[in-house]
Structures are given as C-alpha cells and as structure tokens.
Design a protein around this motif. Structure first.
Motif, mmCIF file in Angstrom:
data_model
loop_
_atom_site.group_PDB
_atom_site.id
_atom_site.type_symbol
_atom_site.label_atom_id
_atom_site.label_comp_id
_atom_site.label_asym_id
_atom_site.label_seq_id
_atom_site.Cartn_x
_atom_site.Cartn_y
_atom_site.Cartn_z
ATOM 1 N N GLY A 1 0.821 -1.346 0.109
ATOM 2 C CA GLY A 1 -0.060 -0.015 -0.059
ATOM 3 C C GLY A 1 0.940 1.167 0.002
ATOM 4 N N ASP A 2 2.186 0.919 0.355
ATOM 5 C CA ASP A 2 2.971 2.465 0.313
ATOM 6 C C ASP A 2 3.038 2.997 -1.259
ATOM 7 O OD1 ASP A 2 3.686 2.869 3.091
ATOM 8 O OD2 ASP A 2 5.030 1.263 3.025
ATOM 9 N N ASP A 3 3.135 1.979 -1.986
ATOM 10 C CA ASP A 3 3.083 2.554 -3.424
ATOM 11 C C ASP A 3 1.975 3.410 -3.897
ATOM 12 O OD1 ASP A 3 1.459 0.500 -3.356
ATOM 13 O OD2 ASP A 3 2.197 -0.404 -4.993
ATOM 14 N N ALA A 4 0.957 3.278 -3.274
ATOM 15 C CA ALA A 4 -0.407 3.937 -3.680
ATOM 16 C C ALA A 4 -0.464 5.394 -3.271
ATOM 17 C CB ALA A 4 -1.563 2.907 -3.428
ATOM 18 N N GLY A 6 4.752 10.376 -1.431
ATOM 19 C CA GLY A 6 3.766 10.478 -0.320
ATOM 20 C C GLY A 6 3.611 11.817 0.123
ATOM 21 N N GLY A 7 4.475 12.673 -0.176
ATOM 22 C CA GLY A 7 4.662 14.096 0.315
ATOM 23 C C GLY A 7 4.636 14.484 1.755
ATOM 24 N N GLY A 8 4.102 15.460 2.064
ATOM 25 C CA GLY A 8 4.105 15.951 3.526
ATOM 26 C C GLY A 8 5.368 16.829 3.796
ATOM 27 N N LYS A 9 5.243 17.702 4.762
ATOM 28 C CA LYS A 9 6.107 18.746 5.111
ATOM 29 C C LYS A 9 7.499 18.070 5.389
ATOM 30 C CE LYS A 9 3.578 22.652 7.076
ATOM 31 N NZ LYS A 9 3.229 23.611 8.241
ATOM 32 N N ALA A 10 7.741 17.329 6.368
ATOM 33 C CA ALA A 10 8.847 16.776 6.502
ATOM 34 C C ALA A 10 9.583 16.207 5.544
ATOM 35 C CB ALA A 10 8.745 15.411 7.453
ATOM 36 N N ARG A 11 9.111 15.691 4.336
ATOM 37 C CA ARG A 11 9.725 15.010 3.319
ATOM 38 C C ARG A 11 10.135 16.075 2.278
ATOM 39 N NH1 ARG A 11 5.467 10.113 2.614
ATOM 40 N NH2 ARG A 11 6.512 9.155 4.505
#
Lengths: 112, 526
Positions: free
Chosen positions: B101-104, B150-155
C-alpha cells in the motif's frame, strides 16, 4: 584568453557559492545555476583552449579535443533537468511551508 | 546470451520502468506484479553474475563494441557482482513491502523504483568515470523522487536539503572529472590509473587535487563525518520502503571510494592522504553516530543514526589500507545493508500498530501482534548491535581482527562502544514499544501479507549470513585480493587496446589519443 576564461569561471562559481549559502530557495536556485555554468565552462576548457580548431579531424591543422564538448553537452542536459526539478521542489516547499526559507522556518536569520 | 548478461541488470529495470509507465494508471495490481517479477528476475540475474565473477575472471562488456580505453565499458569483477547482488536482494524486500500500500501514496512509485535500481546497478558495473557520473545522476534523480513519495512537510523539507546538497556534489564531481581528464587525457578507470602512475610534477599534483575532490564527492554520498548532516533527517522522513532501499545509497559512495582507490589512485601521492582522512573521518562518524543513536527520540531517527554508525565502521575499515581490512569491510557491508533495510521496514510496521504515536519512543496503545513484531525486533536488534549468534558479531569480529596493532587501540574501544550504545538504545526502544504500553484493547491494523514477506525476506539474511559465513568470507577475501591487484583489471580491459604511451612527458601524444577516438563518448549523450 586563459586569464579571461579563468576569471569568468572563478567569478561565476564565487557568486554561485555566495548565493547558494543564502537562506531563500530562489537565491539558492540561482546560485546552483551559476555554479553549474561555471562547471560547464570549466569542463569545456579541460581539453585545452584553442581558437580556430574545430573538433573535426581534417577540418583544421590541430583539431580541438571533442570529448569535453560531448561531456559538457551531457552535463548541460543533466544540469538543466536538475534545475527544473529544483524549481518545482521550491514551489512545493513554498506551498507546504508558507514561506520560501530553505528550512521552512521564518527565523530572524532568514530576514534579509 | 552469456556475454550480454552483463548489461541486463541495467536494461531490465529500465525496460520494466518503461513498461510500467506505459501501462499507466490502468491497474495498480498489474504494476505491482510487473515490478515484483522484474525485481525477482534481477535477483536471479545477480546470482548468475555472482557465479560468473566467483571464478576470479573479470568480464568486460564494451558498449557498442567500442573497445576500452576509448569506448565505455561495463566491467564485472567480484566487487561489482557482490554489490549488484546486495542491491537486488534489498530491492526485492523493499518492493514486496511497498506492494502492501505504500506505493499507492504517490504516483509512479514502481517506475521510479526501477529507475533507481537501474542507476544503482549501472554505478556498480561501469568501468568509466564519466559513465559513473551519469549513473550517479540517474540514481540521484530517482532518489529525489522516491524521497518525496507520499509528500508532507517533513519530506519536502528534508528533500530540499538533500537535493541542493547533491546538486553541489554533482558540480564538484564534474570539476574533479575535468581536472582528472585534463591531467590524464582519459576517462576509463583502468587507463586513468595507469596514466596517473606515470604523471610527474605539476600534472601529478593536479591529479591528486582531482582525486581528493572526487573523494569529497563520494564522502558526501557515503555520509562521512563533516558531510553527513543530511542523512538523519532524509532517512527518517522517507517512506519505509524508500528508506530501506536508501540503505544501499551510502554504500554506493563507499563502493566508489573502494573502486577508485584500488583502480585509479593506487599509485597516486594522494592515496596516503585519502586513507588517513577515511580512517579518522570514519572513526569520528562512528562516535557521532553512536551519540545520535542514544539521543534519538524516534525509532526512525534511531535507525538513521545506526546507518551512520555502520558508515563510520565501514569507512574506517576502508582507511586501514590492507587486504584483510577490505575483506572484513565487505563482509560487514553485506550484513549491515540488509539488516538496516529490515530495521526501517520493521519500524514502519511497529508505527502502524501504535496509532498516532507512530515510532516515537513514548508510551502508546498496545500492539496488536506483540509476539510477532517483538520477535522480529529482537532478531534485528541482536543483529544490528552485533551480539552473537548473528552475523553482526561475526562482522565486527573480523573487522577487529583485521585492524593492525596501532589501529586496534582506536578501533576496538570505539567499535565496541558503538555496539553497546546501539544495544542500549534498541533495548530501550523495545521496552517502550512492547512493554510500556497503555492498558486497553489494541486497535491497530494487522500486518499485511506482503509487508510481512518483505521484512521476512530481509530478516532471513541474518541467520543465513551466519550459515554461509565460511564461503562468504572466502569470497570477500578473494574480492579484496582482486581489488589489491588492479593489474588483472587493466589487462582484461586494455588488452586489445593500443599500448599505453610509456613517457609521461609526451603529453601531446596523450592528448591526441583522447582526440582520436573520443567521439565514441557519444554513447553517453542523452
């Protein structure tokens, strides 16, 4: 010609590094671009600087080394792609953080 | 078929990536199947290559049949075969895990993942300096995209730093290549080594400057002391399968250092300086990594610092400057890469079942499968900290034995202390995760079949490495010996080529060599 060439390369990389150390993503990107220009010029000169010597055997008495030209072409393309990626990333970061500081935090040191 | 086997580890992931991109968003199941099948095939290929290289001969694949030193060659020796093998095994674990599921969570995960594999395999197989740069760029560009998955601030924040640092690294790489080409007039690694040995005076100093610049670039990728600050935030913010795959990324830098030290700079005046720097830098990285391990408040950060500890260990071993040191390093490298990968995957599983607390080292809800996760965590912790009976202990033992008298005084206490801090930090993490939880019913999700198979695949390596320790240590010793005698490497590549120019003073002849056939570099152009 050597002096002029080295001065240009030096000034370009100096400005590039200065801008790279700034706190805003835009100046960092401009700094990276300048640095990559400097590197491209440097690579171009690594086969020696010639005038009137096309990199084709037979076209002139002592043809210039064509390898650096091929390398620099590759480096330009890669550098261009990386800059494009970096611009998009900076825009994403601006949207996520709400400011254009490289750390995403609007500290005192970031005001300039 | 046999002779083309060498280029398949590069072609296969590239074609797979293209096929995955062409299938578009039609079916994510199809994408997963293709990706897993291709990675499994890569493992088989890697085994074939390993068997091929195990005989001790060096295979050369001249791209477009342009012979070295003018054309670009792929070279397979024991070291590259080993690195391709580790990459393939690690990648299969990661891709299995990602299929859960991480790939989605973002687009095109599998395509970028395959491109990353292509870059890694290419970097391990190439025998040409500029080609190495190109493959570095491929793997870096793929890693930028994977890191942001996956995006997100930290990344995004970590990604920004990572990208800028690596772009500067690439600029330095090009400068170093320019200097080296200017001094030697060749880009083929084996040929360059031969020419550097013949340089005198200013030219030799120039080549040394290029060599040191190149080592700085590789140290940045390998995350050695002054250049490691990007690593903890990058690794701890990446998605689990990506972070696990990144366990091989620092080893690419290490591989490049080993390769150029043995093949290009073995006769350069800079080598003493390089080895001293690797030794001291490695030891200091080890110490700082150990401090970071103790200070980490999150299992992912902790794992990132454990990567740093292993980098420090490996780097100091690469600075030892003798065959047994390199052999020990390679043995430890297999173990540490696979186990670190498993640790990142396991951290994700633990985080999933702990709800909001994630992998932070705080009291949280009970795990749903404490026995399973706890069992796996124990295996990983024992392996990472280097306690018998798992391969970590063996790896450290051979490393400590490899150090000579003066080196022991520093290496033994630091290595053992780092192991102890790892043990303390991991047992503290384990007690928080598995014992110090809130009362009440667990509510986290069960572990998926794919996730479990991914982690298990990597975890099996821990006991397997012990069982196979004998043949493996023979292989790594043979690898180190092969590295120490670059003559064979040169002979296989340059046998059909024109005899090298005997006199270094004849610089114009070297120049014209570069001119004559340099157009073969067109294979490099995009």
């Amino acid at each position: 010609m050597e002096l002029l060439f080295s001065l240009v390369t030096g000034v370009l990389s100096g400005s590039g590094i200065y801008l790279l150390l700034r706190g805003r993503t835009f100046s960092v990107i401009v700094g990276l671009t300048l640095l990559s220009y400097a590197v491209n010029l440097f690579l171009f000169s690594m086969g020696g600087l010639h005038t009137d010597a096309a990199a084709v055997i037979g076209a002139s008495e002592s043809p210039a080394d064509p390898l650096p030209q091929a390398l620099v072409l590759t480096a330009i393309v890669i550098g261009f792609a990386m800059t494009a990626f970096m611009v998009i990333l900076a825009i994403r970061a601006r949207a996520e953080f709400g400011n254009d500081h490289v750390d995403g935090k609007q500290g005192d040191e970031g005001v300039n | 078929m046999g002779q083309h086997l060498l280029i398949l580890p590069i072609l296969l992931p590239m074609l797979t990536a293209l096929v995955i991109l062409l299938t578009g968003q039609v079916s994510s199941t199809l994408q997963r199947q293709i990706s897993v099948a291709s990675t499994a095939l890569l493992v088989i290929l890697a085994v074939l290559l390993l068997m091929d290289a195990n005989g001790g001969q060096i295979s050369v694949y001249a791209l477009g049949n342009w012979q070295a030193p003018y054309g670009i060659v792929l070279v397979l020796d024991r070291l590259s075969a080993l690195m391709v093998m580790i990459t393939a095994v690690l990648a299969l674990g990661c891709v299995l895990f990602a299929c859960a599921g991480d790939d989605a969570r973002g687009s095109n995960f599998h395509a970028i993942f395959q491109l990353q594999l292509m870059g890694l395999n290419g970097a391990f197989l190439t025998g040409d300096m500029f080609n190495l740069f190109v493959f570095f760029e491929i793997l870096l560009l793929a890693s930028y995209a994977l890191l942001m998955h996956g995006g997100g601030k930290a990344r995004i924040g970590a990604g920004l730093h990572y990208v800028v640092l690596n772009l500067v690294g690439s600029a330095l790489f090009l400068i170093a290549l320019g200097v080296l080409y200017g001094a030697t007039g060749t880009l083929n690694m084996a040929d360059m080594g031969q020419r550097i040995a013949m340089l005198e005076g200013d030219e030799s100093a120039l080549a040394s400057a290029g060599a040191l610049l190149l080592i700085i670039v590789f140290s940045l990728k390998a995350a050695i002391l002054p250049l490691y600050f990007w690593l903890p935030s990058t690794y701890s913010s990446a998605a689990a399968p990506v972070a696990a795959l990144f366990a091989i990324m620092t080893k690419v830098g290490l591989y490049a250092i080993l390769r150029v030290n043995s093949l290009v700079f073995y006769d350069s005046t800079a080598l003493v300086l390089i080895e001293a720097w690797l030794w001291w830098g490695g030891l200091l990285t080890l110490v700082l990594g150990a401090v970071g391990v103790l200070a980490a408040r999150d299992l992912r950060t902790l794992s990132a610092y454990l990567v740093l500890v292993s980098v420090g260990t490996l780097m100091s071993a690469s600075g030892m400057g003798h065959i047994t040191g390199t052999a020990a390093l390679l043995f430890y490298l297999i173990h540490t890469t696979l186990i670190t990968g498993a640790l990142f995957l396991l951290a994700e599983l633990i985080g999933l079942q702990r709800g909001k607390a994630g992998t932070r080292l705080v009291r949280a809800r009970r795990l749903r499968q404490p026995a399973l996760l706890g069992g796996m965590f124990t295996i990983v912790a024992v392996a990472v900290a280097g306690i018998p009976p798992l391969a970590g202990a063996l790896g450290k033992l051979v490393l400590m034995q490899a150090a000579d008298e003066t080196q022991r005084i520093l290496l033994w206490p630091l290595l053992l202390m780092a192991g102890l801090t790892g043990l303390i930090a991991l047992s503290r993490a384990g007690s928080v995760f598995f014992w110090a939880s809130h009362k009440g019913e667990p509510s986290g999700p069960f572990i998926g079949r794919m996730q479990l198979s991914g982690v298990t695949w990597l975890l099996i390596s821990a006991p397997l490495l012990v069982v196979l320790a004998g043949p493996l240590s023979q292989y790594t010793l043979a690898t180190a010996q092969q590295l120490a005698s670059p003559q064979q490497f040169r002979d296989t590549q340059l046998s059909s080529a024109i005899e090298p120019i005997p006199s270094a003073s004849n610089a114009s002849a070297i120049e014209s060599d570069g001119v004559d056939m340099a157009s073969t570099e067109k294979g490099d152009l995009p």
